[in-house]
Design a protein around this motif. Structure first.
Motif, short mmCIF file in Angstrom:
data_model
loop_
_atom_site.label_atom_id
_atom_site.label_comp_id
_atom_site.label_asym_id
_atom_site.label_seq_id
_atom_site.Cartn_x
_atom_site.Cartn_y
_atom_site.Cartn_z
N ALA A 9 0.84 -1.20 0.00
CA ALA A 9 0.00 0.00 0.00
C ALA A 9 0.88 1.26 0.00
CB ALA A 9 -0.93 0.00 1.21
N SER A 10 1.95 1.24 0.77
CA SER A 10 2.86 2.39 0.82
C SER A 10 3.52 2.62 -0.53
CB SER A 10 3.94 2.17 1.88
OG SER A 10 3.35 2.13 3.16
N ILE A 11 3.94 1.52 -1.16
CA ILE A 11 4.58 1.64 -2.48
C ILE A 11 3.57 2.20 -3.50
CG2 ILE A 11 5.50 0.30 -4.42
CD1 ILE A 11 6.85 -1.49 -2.29
N GLY A 12 2.32 1.74 -3.42
CA GLY A 12 1.28 2.25 -4.31
C GLY A 12 1.04 3.73 -4.12
N MET A 13 0.98 4.16 -2.86
CA MET A 13 0.78 5.59 -2.57
C MET A 13 1.96 6.41 -3.07
SD MET A 13 -1.09 5.35 1.17
CE MET A 13 -0.39 6.86 1.69
N MET A 14 3.18 5.88 -2.88
CA MET A 14 4.35 6.60 -3.35
C MET A 14 4.35 6.70 -4.88
SD MET A 14 8.37 5.84 -2.63
CE MET A 14 8.47 4.44 -3.73
N ALA A 15 4.00 5.61 -5.55
CA ALA A 15 3.95 5.62 -7.02
C ALA A 15 2.91 6.62 -7.51
CB ALA A 15 3.65 4.22 -7.55
N ALA A 16 1.77 6.66 -6.84
CA ALA A 16 0.73 7.63 -7.23
C ALA A 16 1.22 9.06 -7.03
CB ALA A 16 -0.54 7.38 -6.41
N GLY A 17 1.94 9.30 -5.93
CA GLY A 17 2.48 10.64 -5.68
C GLY A 17 3.52 11.04 -6.72
N VAL A 18 4.40 10.11 -7.07
CA VAL A 18 5.41 10.40 -8.09
C VAL A 18 4.74 10.68 -9.42
CG1 VAL A 18 7.30 9.37 -9.42
CG2 VAL A 18 7.27 9.16 -6.93
N ALA A 19 3.76 9.85 -9.79
CA ALA A 19 3.04 10.06 -11.05
C ALA A 19 2.35 11.42 -11.07
CB ALA A 19 2.02 8.94 -11.26
N HIS A 20 1.79 11.80 -9.93
CA HIS A 20 1.12 13.10 -9.83
C HIS A 20 2.12 14.23 -10.03
CE1 HIS A 20 -1.72 16.12 -8.44
NE2 HIS A 20 -0.79 16.56 -7.61
N GLU A 21 3.28 14.11 -9.39
CA GLU A 21 4.29 15.17 -9.49
C GLU A 21 4.85 15.26 -10.92
OE1 GLU A 21 4.98 17.48 -7.26
OE2 GLU A 21 3.48 16.57 -5.98
N ILE A 22 4.95 14.14 -11.59
CA ILE A 22 5.42 14.15 -12.99
C ILE A 22 4.33 14.69 -13.90
CG2 ILE A 22 6.03 12.65 -14.93
CD1 ILE A 22 7.51 10.90 -12.87
N ASN A 23 3.09 14.30 -13.63
CA ASN A 23 1.97 14.67 -14.49
C ASN A 23 1.65 16.16 -14.41
OD1 ASN A 23 -0.01 14.08 -16.37
ND2 ASN A 23 -1.53 13.62 -14.81
N ASN A 24 1.74 16.76 -13.25
CA ASN A 24 1.39 18.18 -13.10
C ASN A 24 2.25 19.09 -13.97
OD1 ASN A 24 -0.82 17.94 -11.54
ND2 ASN A 24 0.19 18.49 -9.62
N PRO A 25 3.59 19.01 -13.93
CA PRO A 25 4.38 19.89 -14.82
C PRO A 25 4.14 19.57 -16.30
CG PRO A 25 5.76 19.01 -13.08
CD PRO A 25 4.44 18.31 -12.98
N ALA A 26 3.98 18.29 -16.62
CA ALA A 26 3.73 17.92 -18.01
C ALA A 26 2.40 18.51 -18.48
CB ALA A 26 3.73 16.40 -18.17
N SER A 27 1.38 18.45 -17.65
CA SER A 27 0.08 19.02 -18.01
C SER A 27 0.18 20.53 -18.18
CB SER A 27 -0.95 18.71 -16.92
OG SER A 27 -1.17 17.34 -16.83
N PHE A 28 0.94 21.18 -17.31
CA PHE A 28 1.13 22.62 -17.40
C PHE A 28 1.77 23.00 -18.73
CE2 PHE A 28 3.94 26.29 -16.79
CZ PHE A 28 3.02 27.25 -16.44
#
Length: 163
Positions: free
Chosen positions: A116-135
């Protein structure tokens, strides 16, 4: 009274063994005999120390120190927890519990928490990568529109204004 005590001890799910001086078993309930039989049957293949010998060592330690002793050990593929209490005159009372299933559940719970921790970390990393890319992607369209307008104005402007 003795029969009532024996009947009561037989009801316990955990093993209970009373050792006398010199490591002699004075009392043993059915659960302790069952644990001993299971462990010894599994140990015959591995030629390991029998359960009673291990319990006897814990009992001797308890009697010598005259203090409560706790030990965990693996025997015959089972995880056992032993708590020994001094009873005076060289005797000790040992409570033996098979904690194999509890330990297995705890290991599975810890593995689930790790996943569960690894999943949450992966989701956080994906979010941080996705936000600048979306911008960047969102602003590329806006910049393209602005450049198109500038280009149109430059094309429609007189030749002197372009220099």
């Amino acid at each position: 009274e003795r029969d009532a005590l024996a009947d009561t001890l037989a009801l316990l799910e955990d093993g209970l063994v009373v050792f006398g001086d010199h490591g002699r078993v004075l009392v043993e309930n059915a659960a302790a005999r069952r644990l001993s039989d299971e462990a010894n049957a599994a140990n015959e293949e591995a030629s390991a120390v029998p359960l009673h010998e291990t319990l006897k060592a814990v009992s001797c330690e308890c009697s010598k120190s005259n203090e409560r002793v706790e030990r965990s050990f693996s025997l015959g593929g089972r995880q056992l927890f032993v708590r020994a209490y001094p009873a005076g005159h060289g005797r000790s009372v040992l409570w033996v519990r098979d904690v194999t299933e509890e330990r297995d559940k705890e290991v599975r719970r810890l593995q689930s928490e790790k996943l569960a921790s690894i999943g949450m970390m992966a989701a956080g990393v994906a979010h941080e990568i996705n936000n600048p890319a979306s911008f960047v992607l969102a602003n590329v369209d806006a910049l393209a529109t602005v450049f198109k307008l500038v280009e149109e104005k430059l094309e429609s402007a007189p030749e002197a204004a372009r220099r």
